[in-house]
Design a protein around this motif. Structure first.
Motif, mmCIF file in Angstrom:
data_model
loop_
_atom_site.group_PDB
_atom_site.id
_atom_site.type_symbol
_atom_site.label_atom_id
_atom_site.label_comp_id
_atom_site.label_asym_id
_atom_site.label_seq_id
_atom_site.Cartn_x
_atom_site.Cartn_y
_atom_site.Cartn_z
ATOM 1 N N PRO A 1 32.134 13.486 25.820
ATOM 2 C CA PRO A 1 33.050 14.259 24.972
ATOM 3 C C PRO A 1 34.350 14.588 25.730
ATOM 4 O O PRO A 1 34.447 14.410 26.940
ATOM 5 N N GLY A 2 35.307 15.124 25.055
ATOM 6 C CA GLY A 2 36.564 15.579 25.649
ATOM 7 C C GLY A 2 37.681 14.573 25.459
ATOM 8 O O GLY A 2 37.500 13.480 24.913
ATOM 9 N N PHE A 3 38.901 15.016 25.991
ATOM 10 C CA PHE A 3 40.067 14.154 25.829
ATOM 11 C C PHE A 3 39.996 12.935 26.723
ATOM 12 O O PHE A 3 40.423 11.853 26.351
ATOM 13 N N ALA A 4 39.489 13.090 27.860
ATOM 14 C CA ALA A 4 39.379 11.958 28.796
ATOM 15 C C ALA A 4 37.966 11.422 28.740
ATOM 16 O O ALA A 4 37.205 11.479 29.714
ATOM 17 N N SER A 5 37.592 10.947 27.566
ATOM 18 C CA SER A 5 36.220 10.489 27.388
ATOM 19 C C SER A 5 35.981 9.178 28.105
ATOM 20 O O SER A 5 36.906 8.401 28.314
ATOM 21 N N ALA A 6 34.740 8.989 28.425
ATOM 22 C CA ALA A 6 34.312 7.751 29.101
ATOM 23 C C ALA A 6 32.903 7.424 28.656
ATOM 24 O O ALA A 6 32.248 8.183 27.932
ATOM 25 N N GLU A 7 32.375 6.317 29.114
ATOM 26 C CA GLU A 7 31.012 5.932 28.753
ATOM 27 C C GLU A 7 30.073 6.135 29.938
ATOM 28 O O GLU A 7 30.484 5.927 31.096
ATOM 29 N N ILE A 8 28.890 6.549 29.605
ATOM 30 C CA ILE A 8 27.829 6.572 30.609
ATOM 31 C C ILE A 8 26.722 5.652 30.122
ATOM 32 O O ILE A 8 26.504 5.480 28.928
ATOM 33 N N THR A 9 26.061 5.057 31.095
ATOM 34 C CA THR A 9 24.950 4.149 30.762
ATOM 35 C C THR A 9 23.744 4.539 31.597
ATOM 36 O O THR A 9 23.843 5.226 32.604
ATOM 37 N N GLY A 10 22.602 4.024 31.139
ATOM 38 C CA GLY A 10 21.380 4.296 31.896
ATOM 39 C C GLY A 10 20.135 3.692 31.212
ATOM 40 O O GLY A 10 20.210 3.114 30.121
ATOM 41 N N ILE A 11 19.029 3.854 31.936
ATOM 42 C CA ILE A 11 17.739 3.369 31.416
ATOM 43 C C ILE A 11 16.756 4.534 31.460
ATOM 44 O O ILE A 11 16.630 5.221 32.487
#
Length: 463
Positions: free
Chosen positions: A369-379
């Protein structure tokens, strides 16, 4: 010799024709018009009458105590049928009668024809004894014939039992078995006693059996002649047997055994097949109910035990067990968000499903979330659990009435690197999830990045 000739001879000798005959009975004087044939017929009739009288007297003497002083029975033709009390006088009298009959003509006796041989006392005794034996045999035969039918026999008992519906319907209930006719066998009459009211009380034993049960029983019955059955209330509706008796069952005592297992149960209309243990008098059956859902099936096995108690089969239920078989192909694959709240879960893929252990892995991609959003990944490694619907998961009940939830922990490419996932398998290839994952939040303009935790929830559906 005709009576006319005999009359002329007696007159010539100066004898009284009414008293001087050689026979003990007086000779009758016939009319001059009588024929010789008529005279002979009269003589034969007189002889037959005299023989009948002597036979009756001889038989009567057999029942008297023997005595050497018994008086001579009168009106007999022969004086030697009994011992005379005065033998000398008797012999003299017999000699005088012989001389008077013969007269001066030595051939006179011969002209009268041969005399009847005297019957000795011994001969009469033997004859009487034979008649007595025959009488005893006849009486015994009559007694035996009467005694054979004086009491009810096993055939009468069998007929009464075979016609009694309470007996022939069996002693056991037909619960859980198909009804089949009974057969009666081994009927034994154990005792028969006359009752005070004139009837007979019979104790008997017998066996009835059909395809399911065998009963050995003892029975008490009341019998009376069919013509007298109206005297007894117990026999009011009794039918006459083929031997003329009327009987009714008073009391029974049975020992019943199941010789085959249960054959039906309305709770299981299809495929019912119980296993029978005759020694234990039990049957066992395991009912299986299969509940299908989009990600697999649940087979619920419930054991039932049927026990025969001598009267009926009864059923008891054991604890049910469930065997869930997951469908790996149905679970594996990619899922996409079906509502706005799940939109941040941009990637969700289930893989490596272990149907035996009920485990799978989730590869995810989530937008922070937020203005500087990014992606997180995982298993995340998850485990499926079957549970009674409760709380938030109550609305996701499957066809077997249970809810299938999952949870697991895994990694995240951001923040402290942890992630947690939980949820439930919904209907129509849907997954309801709740996700928590670490991520690194970049500063807005100035400052250092910070480790944060994000949460996502929503519904995903299979592509």
């Amino acid at each position: 010799m005709s009576d006319e000739t005999r009359l002329e001879t007696d007159n010539a000798k100066g004898l009284d024709p009414d008293t001087t005959s050689g026979e003990s009975a007086a000779t009758k004087v016939l009319a001059v018009t009588a024929t010789a044939a008529f005279a002979d017929a009269c003589e034969l009739a007189a002889i037959a009458e005299q023989e009948h009288r002597e036979a009756a007297l001889a038989l009567e003497s057999l029942v008297q105590a023997p005595s050497t002083t018994a008086m001579l029975t009168e009106a007999t033709r022969s004086g030697v049928t009994q011992e005379l009390p005065y033998r000398a006088e008797a012999e003299a009298r017999m000699a005088a009668e012989a001389a008077a009959a013969g007269g001066d003509n030595p051939d006179a006796g011969a002209s009268r024809g041969p005399r009847r041989l005297p019957i000795s006392r011994r001969h009469l005794a033997v004859a009487g004894a034979c008649l007595a034996v025959l009488a005893v045999v006849a009486v015994g035969a009559v007694w035996f014939a009467n005694s054979s039918f004086a009491q009810p026999d096993a055939a009468a008992v069998e007929q009464v039992l075979a016609e009694d519906p309470d007996i022939m319907d069996g002693f056991a209930s037909n619960d859980y078995v198909d009804e089949t006719p009974y057969e009666l066998s081994d009927v034994v009459l154990n005792s028969c006693e006359a009752d005070d009211d004139g009837s007979y009380i019979v104790d008997a034993s017998a066996t009835i059996s059909n395809e399911s049960f065998e009963s050995e029983f003892t029975v008490a019955l009341k019998f009376a002649r069919a013509s007298e059955k109206d005297r007894y209330g117990e026999l009011a509706h009794a039918q006459a047997t083929s031997t003329g008796w009327a009987g009714a069952v008073l009391q029974t005592n049975d020992t019943t055994e199941a010789i085959a297992g249960v054959t039906r149960d309305s709770a299981f209309p299809d495929g019912f097949d119980a296993t029978f243990d005759r020694a234990a008098q039990t049957c066992t059956y395991t009912a299986q109910d299969v509940y299908d859902f989009w990600f697999g099936a649940n087979t619920v096995s419930t054991p039932y035990t049927y026990s025969f108690n001598g009267d009926a089969w009864t059923r008891t239920q054991g604890d049910a067990t469930s065997t869930v078989a997951y469908d790996a192909d149905a679970l594996q694959g990619s899922y996409v968000a079906s509502d706005g709240d799940a939109a941040s879960m941009v990637g969700f893929k289930i893989d490596h499903v272990d149907i035996e252990q009920g485990t799978f892995t989730v590869e995810y991609r989530a937008v922070t979330p937020g203005f500087a959003s990014a992606e997180i990944t995982g298993i995340i490694d998850c485990t499926l659990t079957r549970m009674t619907p409760d709380g938030a998961w109550r609305g996701y009940r499957q066809t077997d009435g249970m809810t299938y939830v999952f949870s697991g922990d895994g990694s995240s490419s951001g923040g402290e690197g942890t992630a947690h996932l939980e949820g439930a398998l919904g209907l129509d290839k849907s997954i309801i999830f709740s996700f928590t994952g670490d991520y690194t939040r970049a500063p807005l303009l100035f400052g250092q990045p910070t480790d944060e935790s994000m949460e996502l929830a929503g519904t995903l559906v299979r592509e």
